[in-house]
Design a protein around this motif. Structure first.
Motif, PDB file in Angstrom:
ATOM      1  N   TYR A  42       0.793  -1.222   0.000  1.00 62.17           N
ATOM      2  CA  TYR A  42       0.000   0.000   0.000  1.00 62.17           C
ATOM      3  C   TYR A  42       0.832   1.282   0.000  1.00 62.17           C
ATOM      4  O   TYR A  42       0.347   2.323  -0.464  1.00 62.17           O
ATOM      5  CB  TYR A  42      -0.917   0.019   1.230  1.00 62.17           C
ATOM      6  CG  TYR A  42      -1.769  -1.217   1.378  1.00 62.17           C
ATOM      7  CD1 TYR A  42      -2.942  -1.367   0.641  1.00 62.17           C
ATOM      8  CD2 TYR A  42      -1.404  -2.241   2.256  1.00 62.17           C
ATOM      9  CE1 TYR A  42      -3.726  -2.494   0.777  1.00 62.17           C
ATOM     10  CE2 TYR A  42      -2.193  -3.381   2.399  1.00 62.17           C
ATOM     11  CZ  TYR A  42      -3.338  -3.508   1.656  1.00 62.17           C
ATOM     12  OH  TYR A  42      -4.106  -4.635   1.785  1.00 62.17           O
ATOM     13  N   ILE A  43       2.043   1.238   0.547  1.00 60.65           N
ATOM     14  CA  ILE A  43       2.858   2.451   0.656  1.00 60.65           C
ATOM     15  C   ILE A  43       4.270   2.181   0.152  1.00 60.65           C
ATOM     16  O   ILE A  43       4.723   1.028   0.144  1.00 60.65           O
ATOM     17  CB  ILE A  43       2.924   2.951   2.122  1.00 60.65           C
ATOM     18  CG1 ILE A  43       3.476   1.869   3.049  1.00 60.65           C
ATOM     19  CG2 ILE A  43       1.561   3.439   2.586  1.00 60.65           C
ATOM     20  CD1 ILE A  43       3.627   2.325   4.496  1.00 60.65           C
ATOM     21  N   ALA A  96      -6.219  11.873   2.323  1.00 59.57           N
ATOM     22  CA  ALA A  96      -5.948  10.583   1.679  1.00 59.57           C
ATOM     23  C   ALA A  96      -4.588  10.576   0.986  1.00 59.57           C
ATOM     24  O   ALA A  96      -4.428  10.065  -0.113  1.00 59.57           O
ATOM     25  CB  ALA A  96      -7.048  10.228   0.688  1.00 59.57           C
ATOM     26  N   LEU A  98      -1.860   9.019   1.984  1.00 58.24           N
ATOM     27  CA  LEU A  98      -1.337   7.659   2.006  1.00 58.24           C
ATOM     28  C   LEU A  98      -2.471   6.686   2.307  1.00 58.24           C
ATOM     29  O   LEU A  98      -3.460   7.044   2.958  1.00 58.24           O
ATOM     30  CB  LEU A  98      -0.247   7.510   3.075  1.00 58.24           C
ATOM     31  CG  LEU A  98       1.084   8.231   2.819  1.00 58.24           C
ATOM     32  CD1 LEU A  98       1.994   8.068   4.023  1.00 58.24           C
ATOM     33  CD2 LEU A  98       1.760   7.698   1.566  1.00 58.24           C
ATOM     34  N   HIS A  99      -2.307   5.460   1.836  1.00 52.99           N
ATOM     35  CA  HIS A  99      -3.324   4.440   2.094  1.00 52.99           C
ATOM     36  C   HIS A  99      -3.342   4.117   3.593  1.00 52.99           C
ATOM     37  O   HIS A  99      -2.305   3.779   4.168  1.00 52.99           O
ATOM     38  CB  HIS A  99      -3.004   3.185   1.289  1.00 52.99           C
ATOM     39  CG  HIS A  99      -4.173   2.268   1.142  1.00 52.99           C
ATOM     40  ND1 HIS A  99      -4.747   1.590   2.211  1.00 52.99           N
ATOM     41  CD2 HIS A  99      -4.897   1.909   0.043  1.00 52.99           C
ATOM     42  CE1 HIS A  99      -5.748   0.856   1.779  1.00 52.99           C
ATOM     43  NE2 HIS A  99      -5.869   1.041   0.477  1.00 52.99           N
TER      44      HIS A  99
END
Length: 241
Positions: A42-43, A96, A98-99
């Motif tokens: 995710y990141i 939003a 970052l996830h």
């Protein structure tokens, strides 16, 4: 390799306590690794590294709740810097940037590691760094092999690039890293070693940009600088103590 060095140096001891250390150390390593690798879905690697490096601040909080160390003004300032660093990287609520799943996993890995390090520090007493590194690696390897076999994920049919990465991870990121860090603790002591190790997230950011072509944003670097400052501040001793 670690096992061979430990045997050659006659520092490897096999008894009931060693088996317990191997199991616990391996489980901790596996937990941190799996949670961290899950966050990478995710990141970016740089963001993960900086968020993970909040673990010294969590160690201070854990020490406060365990009543083993006071939460001094100096440490409160360091905690505030860490939180500011996280806020800068993650962004204000609703942006939003970052996830959220990636951020949560990265911070969870930091919390698990923060609980893991003090226990490893106690278990390491009276044991050679190469022997402790062997126990940690062996425990993690056994757990991962069993889990991989159970899930049916084990395979030798890997691309040449994957084998090169495995060898580099095994020798550079495991053998040399374990030995260098544990020996550094003895030569420099925990304070200077912790200060020197604050360069780790920045190197991770550079490698992520080079190898994975992941962008290094200004907010990542700024937030990381706050976290690095917090880590350094946590190593300072108050003048009255």
């Amino acid at each position: 390799v670690l096992g061979g060095l430990a045997v050659a140096g006659r520092t490897l001891v096999l008894d009931r306590s060693t088996l317990g250390i191997t199991a616990f150390a391996g489980l901790g390593q596996v937990a941190v690794s799996i949670i961290s690798l899950s966050a990478l879905r995710y990141i970016p690697a740089a963001t993960l590294s900086f968020l993970f490096y909040t673990y010294p601040a969590w160690i201070a909080i854990i020490a406060k709740f365990r009543h083993s160390e006071p939460l001094t003004p100096l440490r409160l300032t360091a905690l505030a810097l860490s939180l500011v660093g996280i806020f800068v990287m993650v962004g204000a609520p609703g942006t939003a940037a970052l996830h959220p799943a990636g951020v949560a996993l990265a911070l969870t890995a930091a919390l698990v590691y923060a609980a893991y390090v003090p226990i490893i520090s106690v278990l390491e007493r009276g044991r050679a760094p190469v022997a402790m590194g062997t126990y940690m690696s062996a425990g993690a390897a056994i757990i991962l092999l069993v889990a991989g076999a159970f899930l049916g994920d084990l395979t030798l049919a890997l691309h040449q690039t994957a084998w090169i990465a495995i060898v580099l991870l095994g020798f550079v990121s495991t053998v040399f890293a374990f030995l260098g860090f544990l020996r550094g603790l003895r030569v420099l002591g925990p304070v200077r070693t912790a200060i020197v190790s604050t360069v780790e997230p920045f190197f991770t950011a550079l490698l992520g940009a080079w190898l994975l072509h992941q962008p290094i944003t200004s907010t990542t670097l700024l937030g990381g600088a706050f976290i690095a400052a917090a880590v350094i501040l946590l190593q300072l001793r108050p003048r009255n103590g």
